[in-house]
Design an enzyme around this catalytic site. Structure first.
Site, PDB file in Angstrom:
ATOM      1  N   CYS A 132       0.833  -1.215   0.000  1.00  0.00           N
ATOM      2  CA  CYS A 132       0.000   0.000   0.000  1.00  0.00           C
ATOM      3  C   CYS A 132       0.865   1.262   0.000  1.00  0.00           C
ATOM      4  O   CYS A 132       1.477   1.584  -1.005  1.00  0.00           O
ATOM      5  CB  CYS A 132      -1.000  -0.046   1.151  1.00  0.00           C
ATOM      6  SG  CYS A 132      -2.335   1.162   0.915  1.00  0.00           S
ATOM      7  N   HIS A 242      -3.658  -5.227   0.417  1.00  0.00           N
ATOM      8  CA  HIS A 242      -3.174  -5.539   1.772  1.00  0.00           C
ATOM      9  C   HIS A 242      -3.217  -7.032   2.095  1.00  0.00           C
ATOM     10  O   HIS A 242      -4.162  -7.485   2.742  1.00  0.00           O
ATOM     11  CB  HIS A 242      -4.058  -4.828   2.803  1.00  0.00           C
ATOM     12  CG  HIS A 242      -3.750  -3.385   2.974  1.00  0.00           C
ATOM     13  ND1 HIS A 242      -2.744  -2.929   3.800  1.00  0.00           N
ATOM     14  CD2 HIS A 242      -4.314  -2.286   2.426  1.00  0.00           C
ATOM     15  CE1 HIS A 242      -2.702  -1.605   3.759  1.00  0.00           C
ATOM     16  NE2 HIS A 242      -3.645  -1.187   2.935  1.00  0.00           N
ATOM     17  N   GLU A 244      -1.720  -8.635   4.379  1.00  0.00           N
ATOM     18  CA  GLU A 244      -1.631  -8.913   5.826  1.00  0.00           C
ATOM     19  C   GLU A 244      -2.970  -8.762   6.545  1.00  0.00           C
ATOM     20  O   GLU A 244      -3.119  -9.225   7.677  1.00  0.00           O
ATOM     21  CB  GLU A 244      -0.577  -8.018   6.481  1.00  0.00           C
ATOM     22  CG  GLU A 244      -0.992  -6.573   6.746  1.00  0.00           C
ATOM     23  CD  GLU A 244      -1.218  -5.737   5.492  1.00  0.00           C
ATOM     24  OE1 GLU A 244      -0.780  -6.156   4.396  1.00  0.00           O
ATOM     25  OE2 GLU A 244      -1.859  -4.671   5.608  1.00  0.00           O
TER      26      GLU A 244
END
Ligand SMILES: *[C@@H]1O[C@H](CO)[C@@H](O)[C@H](O)[C@H]1NC(C)=O
Ligand SMILES: *[C@@H]1O[C@H](CO)[C@@H](O)[C@H](O)[C@H]1NC(C)=O
Ligand SMILES: *[C@@H]1O[C@H](CO)[C@@H](O)[C@H](O)[C@H]1NC(C)=O
Length: 316
Positions: A132, A242, A244
């Protein structure tokens, strides 16, 4: 059975260093340590115990794929960053909210990036991963400009539009076929960004084109933007989405996905990056220095179930 293997491993190691620097495969480092860069707290945070932070999800993401983490604090001297760089096996530039040209985060990113370019040019393998904001920072580092444009991508899960080269890319060729299919057809990549690198600006910038190969794009309804890329000649990788969040963030809002394929995609990106870090032989000068640097010296703070980052580490 045992000893010939050991002997040949030792021989290979010796030959690698002395005689065949190009042709042979170096030994892998199965104890990789990855630096995660902190950033300024710029949004109101009642839980803040310091002026900078690292979201714990990035730490867990790397730990879950077999790496240990060292926090890289902002506001240190260039000399301190050189020392950290020579001790770690990769850098992750996380998501966040700071300025890509004036923040301490951007200053330290550039120092580490320049060191990584120099190291890789000299045959010292050193990978960088950007997620990001990290992705965006890497576009600024490669082009020396902020070429980003506003898009409608603030809280939305999207399927990746893979480019023809994606399947043979270093990053995606390690993914199981069904997972790549899921990434291309299910809405499992979480987007939480206001700014994007449009396909148009990428295509018009010679430096970016020369440096990065596009692995996937997305569209916000108006513009095509780059969602995944890897450098042609460097072990640098960046995702605008993203990975994660699927396993490690739990705020209930649009764009958050916790399906098996989303979690699996998260793991495969982390596992790939950790496998790249295993090719780096950097290490701390002593076990004591390593011990003092590891993230285990800090405790994450639980910020509540309505937080974008459930747990943060705070520094300084
Ligand atoms: C970093 O240094 C700047 C200027 O010296 C200062 O304004 C800022 O508060 C510092 N930030 C942190 C996180 O220490
Ligand atoms: C291209 O980059 C410029 C900044 O240099 C930005 O103002 C513009 O919005 C971008 N255009 C597109 C289509 O991405
Ligand atoms: C999935 O994303 C696409 C955009 O690529 C969108 O048109 C569609 O509505 C999304 N589906 C769901 C179930 O969110």
């Amino acid at each position: 059975m045992c000893s010939p293997v050991v002997v040949s491993a030792v021989l290979t190691a010796c030959l690698c260093g002395l005689l065949l620097p190009v042709a042979c495969t170096p030994q892998l480092n199965y104890r990789p340590i990855i630096g995660v860069l902190a950033q300024e707290n710029i949004v109101e945070d009642v839980h803040a115990l310091g002026s900078s932070y690292i979201a714990a999800s990035y730490v867990k993401y790397l730990e879950g794929a077999g790496a240990r983490v060292v926090p890289i604090r902002i506001n240190q001297t260039e000399g301190e960053y050189v020392k950290i760089f020579n001790s770690i096996n990769g850098v992750l530039l996380p998501g966040g909210d700071v300025d890509l040209q004036t923040s301490q985060f951007s200053r330290v990113s550039k120092i580490l990036y320049d060191l990584a370019i120099k190291a890789n040019d000299a045959g010292d393998y050193f990978p960088i991963w950007g997620t990001c904001q990290g992705f965006q920072q890497m576009t600024v580092l490669a082009s020396n400009k902020n070429l980003l444009t506003l898009t409608d991508t603030k809280a939305v899960a999207l399927p990746l539009t893979l480019t023809p080269g994606a399947q043979s890319s270093r990053l995606f060729r390690t993914f199981p076929r069904e997972l790549l299919q899921a990434l291309a057809s299910e809405n499992i990549t979480s987007n939480f960004h206001s700014w994007s690198l449009s396909l148009q600006n990428y295509s018009r910038n010679a430096k970016l084109k020369r440096f990065y190969r596009i692995l996937s794009t997305n569209n916000d309804g108006k513009k095509d933007f780059i969602s995944t890329m890897e450098a042609h000649r460097y072990p640098f990788y960046a995702v605008q989405w993203h990975p994660e969040k699927a396993p490690f963030e739990w705020i209930q809002k649009a764009g958050m996905v916790h399906t098996s394929s989303a979690v699996s995609a998260s793991f495969y990106t982390a596992s790939f990056f950790v496998s790249e870090a295993m090719k780096s032989q950097h290490q701390f000068l002593s076990l004591m220095e390593e011990e003092r640097a590891l993230i285990y010296n800090y405790s994450p703070v639980f910020r509540g179930v309505q937080s974008v980052f459930m747990q943060n580490y705070y520094f300084d």
